[in-house]
Design a protein around this motif. Structure first.
Motif, PDB file in Angstrom:
ATOM      1  N   ASP A  86      -4.088  -6.828   8.686  1.00 22.17           N
ATOM      2  CA  ASP A  86      -5.180  -6.936   7.717  1.00 22.17           C
ATOM      3  C   ASP A  86      -4.773  -6.311   6.387  1.00 22.17           C
ATOM      4  O   ASP A  86      -5.022  -6.877   5.319  1.00 22.17           O
ATOM      5  CB  ASP A  86      -6.444  -6.279   8.280  1.00 22.17           C
TER       6      ASP A  86
ATOM      7  N   ILE B 181      -2.050  -8.509   4.653  1.00 22.07           N
ATOM      8  CA  ILE B 181      -2.642  -9.748   4.129  1.00 22.07           C
ATOM      9  C   ILE B 181      -3.426  -9.461   2.851  1.00 22.07           C
ATOM     10  O   ILE B 181      -3.330 -10.210   1.872  1.00 22.07           O
ATOM     11  CB  ILE B 181      -3.528 -10.424   5.201  1.00 22.07           C
ATOM     12  N   GLN B 182      -4.164  -8.369   2.826  1.00 18.72           N
ATOM     13  CA  GLN B 182      -4.911  -8.011   1.617  1.00 18.72           C
ATOM     14  C   GLN B 182      -3.978  -7.655   0.462  1.00 18.72           C
ATOM     15  O   GLN B 182      -4.264  -7.956  -0.691  1.00 18.72           O
ATOM     16  CB  GLN B 182      -5.845  -6.829   1.890  1.00 18.72           C
TER      17      GLN B 182
ATOM     18  N   THR C 140      -2.161 -11.212  -0.660  1.00 19.35           N
ATOM     19  CA  THR C 140      -2.964 -12.372  -1.035  1.00 19.35           C
ATOM     20  C   THR C 140      -4.232 -11.913  -1.760  1.00 19.35           C
ATOM     21  O   THR C 140      -4.474 -10.716  -1.916  1.00 19.35           O
ATOM     22  CB  THR C 140      -3.380 -13.189   0.216  1.00 19.35           C
TER      23      THR C 140
ATOM     24  N   TYR D 169      -7.118 -12.414  -0.484  1.00 14.77           N
ATOM     25  CA  TYR D 169      -8.100 -12.160   0.582  1.00 14.77           C
ATOM     26  C   TYR D 169      -8.507 -10.692   0.594  1.00 14.77           C
ATOM     27  O   TYR D 169      -7.676  -9.805   0.411  1.00 14.77           O
ATOM     28  CB  TYR D 169      -7.484 -12.539   1.934  1.00 14.77           C
ATOM     29  N   GLU D 170      -9.783 -10.466   0.818  1.00 16.40           N
ATOM     30  CA  GLU D 170     -10.274  -9.104   0.989  1.00 16.40           C
ATOM     31  C   GLU D 170     -11.200  -9.088   2.193  1.00 16.40           C
ATOM     32  O   GLU D 170     -12.199  -9.816   2.236  1.00 16.40           O
ATOM     33  CB  GLU D 170     -11.007  -8.628  -0.267  1.00 16.40           C
ATOM     34  N   SER D 171     -10.860  -8.271   3.175  1.00 14.08           N
ATOM     35  CA  SER D 171     -11.679  -8.220   4.384  1.00 14.08           C
ATOM     36  C   SER D 171     -12.990  -7.501   4.116  1.00 14.08           C
ATOM     37  O   SER D 171     -13.122  -6.722   3.181  1.00 14.08           O
ATOM     38  CB  SER D 171     -10.915  -7.536   5.517  1.00 14.08           C
TER      39      SER D 171
END
Length: 124
Positions: A75, A78-79, A82, A84-86
Motif C-alpha cells: 500500500d 503504491i501510494q 502512483t 493512488y491514495e488509500s
C-alpha cells in the motif's frame, strides 16, 4: 494521574513513540476530536495489542508473520509511486496486519533466543 493528565500525556508521547505524522486527513476522529495517531498507526498499535492478547492461544509461524507485513508495504509503495491514495479504512487494516505480524516476529525471535540460551546454559 488524572484522566485529563493521562490524555495530555498520551497525545504528546504516543505520536513520538510511533513516529506518526498525525495528519488530520489520515486520522480518525471521535466526537470531533482527532485520534492521537493516524489510522495506520492506530491499526499497528491494535495489531500489537492483539498479538499480545492472543500469543498463548496460538500464533502464525515466521513465514506467515512476515507475509502479514506485505499489505502495508505494498500500500505504501503504491501510494508513493502512483497518484493512488488509500482511505483510512485500508490504512487501519493494513496497519493491523502489520502490527500483528511484526509483534509475532518479535515474540518468535525472543522465544527462539531464549531457547537457544537455555540449551547453551545446560551444556555449561
Amino acid at each position: 494521574m488524572g484522566r485529563q493528565c493521562f490524555k495530555a500525556w498520551l497525545y504528546k508521547w504516543l505520536p513520538i513513540f510511533c513516529g506518526c505524522h498525525c495528519r488530520p486527513d489520515r486520522s480518525f476522529f471521535y466526537k470531533g476530536e482527532q485520534f492521537p495517531v493516524c489510522a495506520r498507526c492506530t491499526g499497528e498499535l491494535g495489531g500489537i495489542l492483539l498479538a499480545l492478547l492472543t500469543w498463548r492461544l496460538g500464533r502464525p509461524g515466521p513465514v506467515w508473520s512476515a507475509a502479514l507485513l506485505l499489505p502495508l508495504a505494498a500500500d505504501g509503495v503504491i501510494q508513493l509511486r502512483t497518484a493512488y491514495e488509500s482511505r483510512n479504512r485500508r490504512r487501519l487494516w493494513t496497519g493491523l496486519l502489520f502490527g500483528y505480524g511484526l509483534a509475532n516476529l518479535l515474540f518468535l525471535s525472543a522465544a527462539w533466543v531464549f531457547r537457544q540460551g537455555y540449551a547453551f546454559g545446560k551444556t555449561l
